[in-house]
Design a protein around this motif. Sequence first.
Motif, PDB file in Angstrom:
ATOM      1  N   LEU A 165       1.956  -4.937  18.179  1.00 19.73           N
ATOM      2  CA  LEU A 165       1.826  -6.190  18.953  1.00 19.73           C
ATOM      3  C   LEU A 165       2.731  -7.275  18.377  1.00 19.73           C
ATOM      4  N   ALA A 166       4.034  -7.052  18.501  1.00 22.05           N
ATOM      5  CA  ALA A 166       5.010  -7.957  17.900  1.00 22.05           C
ATOM      6  C   ALA A 166       4.812  -9.405  18.368  1.00 22.05           C
ATOM      7  N   ALA A 167       4.998 -10.323  17.419  1.00 23.12           N
ATOM      8  CA  ALA A 167       4.875 -11.756  17.685  1.00 23.12           C
ATOM      9  C   ALA A 167       6.151 -12.460  17.220  1.00 23.12           C
ATOM     10  N   PRO A 168       6.482 -13.621  17.815  1.00 22.59           N
ATOM     11  CA  PRO A 168       7.691 -14.346  17.392  1.00 22.59           C
ATOM     12  C   PRO A 168       7.728 -14.622  15.887  1.00 22.59           C
ATOM     13  N   SER A 169       6.557 -14.778  15.260  1.00 21.16           N
ATOM     14  CA  SER A 169       6.497 -15.039  13.817  1.00 21.16           C
ATOM     15  C   SER A 169       7.000 -13.859  12.989  1.00 21.16           C
ATOM     16  N   GLN A 170       7.158 -12.712  13.624  1.00 24.20           N
ATOM     17  CA  GLN A 170       7.666 -11.540  12.919  1.00 24.20           C
ATOM     18  C   GLN A 170       9.186 -11.406  13.025  1.00 24.20           C
ATOM     19  N   THR A 171       9.805 -12.351  13.670  1.00 26.39           N
ATOM     20  CA  THR A 171      11.271 -12.418  13.671  1.00 26.39           C
ATOM     21  C   THR A 171      11.726 -12.664  12.248  1.00 26.39           C
ATOM     22  N   SER A 172      12.540 -11.741  11.719  1.00 26.94           N
ATOM     23  CA  SER A 172      12.913 -11.819  10.311  1.00 26.94           C
ATOM     24  C   SER A 172      13.925 -10.718   9.997  1.00 26.94           C
ATOM     25  N   VAL A 173      14.415 -10.733   8.773  1.00 20.13           N
ATOM     26  CA  VAL A 173      15.185  -9.607   8.250  1.00 20.13           C
ATOM     27  C   VAL A 173      14.276  -8.844   7.308  1.00 20.13           C
ATOM     28  N   TYR A 174      14.175  -7.551   7.524  1.00 25.20           N
ATOM     29  CA  TYR A 174      13.279  -6.712   6.739  1.00 25.20           C
ATOM     30  C   TYR A 174      14.100  -5.842   5.792  1.00 25.20           C
ATOM     31  N   PHE A 175      13.685  -5.856   4.536  1.00 26.70           N
ATOM     32  CA  PHE A 175      14.346  -5.029   3.527  1.00 26.70           C
ATOM     33  C   PHE A 175      13.361  -4.032   2.951  1.00 26.70           C
ATOM     34  N   CYS A 176      13.799  -2.804   2.926  1.00 25.59           N
ATOM     35  CA  CYS A 176      13.078  -1.766   2.216  1.00 25.59           C
ATOM     36  C   CYS A 176      13.707  -1.622   0.827  1.00 25.59           C
ATOM     37  N   GLU A 221       2.001  -9.641  -0.280  1.00 22.85           N
ATOM     38  CA  GLU A 221       1.670 -11.036  -0.017  1.00 22.85           C
ATOM     39  C   GLU A 221       1.398 -11.324   1.453  1.00 22.85           C
ATOM     40  N   VAL A 222       2.123 -10.656   2.359  1.00 20.85           N
ATOM     41  CA  VAL A 222       2.055 -10.984   3.782  1.00 20.85           C
ATOM     42  C   VAL A 222       1.870  -9.737   4.638  1.00 20.85           C
ATOM     43  N   PRO A 223       0.738  -9.039   4.547  1.00 25.53           N
ATOM     44  CA  PRO A 223       0.576  -7.760   5.249  1.00 25.53           C
ATOM     45  C   PRO A 223       0.116  -7.842   6.709  1.00 25.53           C
ATOM     46  N   ASN A 224      -0.373  -9.022   7.127  1.00 22.49           N
ATOM     47  CA  ASN A 224      -0.968  -9.106   8.463  1.00 22.49           C
ATOM     48  C   ASN A 224       0.040  -8.810   9.566  1.00 22.49           C
ATOM     49  N   GLY A 225      -0.344  -7.927  10.485  1.00 27.21           N
ATOM     50  CA  GLY A 225       0.515  -7.563  11.603  1.00 27.21           C
ATOM     51  C   GLY A 225       1.375  -6.345  11.348  1.00 27.21           C
ATOM     52  N   TYR A 226       1.216  -5.764  10.183  1.00 23.21           N
ATOM     53  CA  TYR A 226       2.024  -4.605   9.796  1.00 23.21           C
ATOM     54  C   TYR A 226       1.139  -3.471   9.290  1.00 23.21           C
ATOM     55  N   ASN A 227       1.685  -2.255   9.384  1.00 20.65           N
ATOM     56  CA  ASN A 227       1.038  -1.100   8.785  1.00 20.65           C
ATOM     57  C   ASN A 227       2.099  -0.196   8.184  1.00 20.65           C
ATOM     58  N   VAL A 228       1.706   0.566   7.172  1.00 18.52           N
ATOM     59  CA  VAL A 228       2.633   1.500   6.544  1.00 18.52           C
ATOM     60  C   VAL A 228       1.931   2.826   6.307  1.00 18.52           C
ATOM     61  N   SER A 229       2.741   3.831   6.029  1.00 19.18           N
ATOM     62  CA  SER A 229       2.239   5.130   5.608  1.00 19.18           C
ATOM     63  C   SER A 229       3.249   5.719   4.637  1.00 19.18           C
ATOM     64  N   ARG A 230       2.815   6.606   3.797  1.00 19.95           N
ATOM     65  CA  ARG A 230       3.726   7.265   2.851  1.00 19.95           C
ATOM     66  C   ARG A 230       3.283   8.722   2.723  1.00 19.95           C
ATOM     67  N   SER A 231       3.808   9.549   3.607  1.00 17.04           N
ATOM     68  CA  SER A 231       3.421  10.959   3.601  1.00 17.04           C
ATOM     69  C   SER A 231       4.324  11.784   2.685  1.00 17.04           C
ATOM     70  N   THR A 232       5.515  11.285   2.397  1.00 14.20           N
ATOM     71  CA  THR A 232       6.436  11.980   1.494  1.00 14.20           C
ATOM     72  C   THR A 232       6.990  10.977   0.482  1.00 14.20           C
ATOM     73  N   THR A 233       7.570  11.481  -0.584  1.00 16.32           N
ATOM     74  CA  THR A 233       8.199  10.599  -1.564  1.00 16.32           C
ATOM     75  C   THR A 233       9.373   9.843  -0.961  1.00 16.32           C
ATOM     76  N   GLU A 234      10.079  10.499  -0.024  1.00 16.86           N
ATOM     77  CA  GLU A 234      11.334   9.939   0.477  1.00 16.86           C
ATOM     78  C   GLU A 234      11.162   8.839   1.519  1.00 16.86           C
ATOM     79  N   ASP A 235      10.099   8.904   2.336  1.00 21.08           N
ATOM     80  CA  ASP A 235      10.008   8.056   3.514  1.00 21.08           C
ATOM     81  C   ASP A 235       8.881   7.032   3.429  1.00 21.08           C
ATOM     82  N   PHE A 236       9.164   5.838   3.935  1.00 16.26           N
ATOM     83  CA  PHE A 236       8.166   4.758   3.907  1.00 16.26           C
ATOM     84  C   PHE A 236       8.352   3.891   5.149  1.00 16.26           C
TER      85      PHE A 236
END
Lengths: 112, 116
Positions: B80-91, B59-74
């Motif tokens: 370019l961090a912005a104040p709007s990215q202040t949050s709690v992040y859950f994997c 839903e909200v991907p702007n300002g972020y990137n991901v990769s998944r090279s293995t099953t275990e890690d994400f």
Amino acid sequence: QQPVQSPQAVILREGEDAVINCSSSKALYSVHWYRQKHGEAPVFLMILLKGGEQKGHDKISASFNEKKQQSSLYLTASQLSYSGTYFCGTANYGGSQGNLIFGKGTKLSVKP
Amino acid sequence: NAGVTQTPKFRILKIGQSMTLQCAQDMNHNYMYWYRQDPGMGLKLIYYSVGAGITDKGEVPNGYNVSRSTTEDFPLRLELAAPSQTSVYFCASSNSDRLRGANVLTFGAGSRLTVL
């Protein structure tokens, strides 16, 4: 589309009952319920599929009315340990496309 | 089993800095997700992955990137961090449970990020 939860907050005395509602404007494949205690991660409670009613653990159960696109979580004879924020998560599709969209949560406080 | 492990637990960034939030799971789950949680707003899906080498926007991907090279890690990358990215992040991770019709999520403990 984010599901709508009601009420936003509720305060109970131990032993009282509560109902938390979750409604969506889109057809639903499944509804999940999670509970999050302060400062912790959400924890899965139960999942309901179309037309199904499932009892979870302790005295917490839920229903899912697919025609009304609504689910309700029932907490009976509440315990102090029930305190936390309850989230419903809805999936419009099953399988790999069934990403959950979460509501804003209902904060439940159980007092002695 | 450790389940889903996130690092760091807390981080303060200055505006414009970049960083990576790490996520690892040891349950051999196919699906992994990143959510952010802001007060009173619930959990918003940022990115997800259905397997190694496959990622997609939430839903909200702007300002972020991901990769998944293995099953275990994400890992989740903030550029370019912005104040709007202040949050709690859950994997979170899950196995596709076709009988249940949807994926049951196991969450990590969360990473609290503040951008000043």
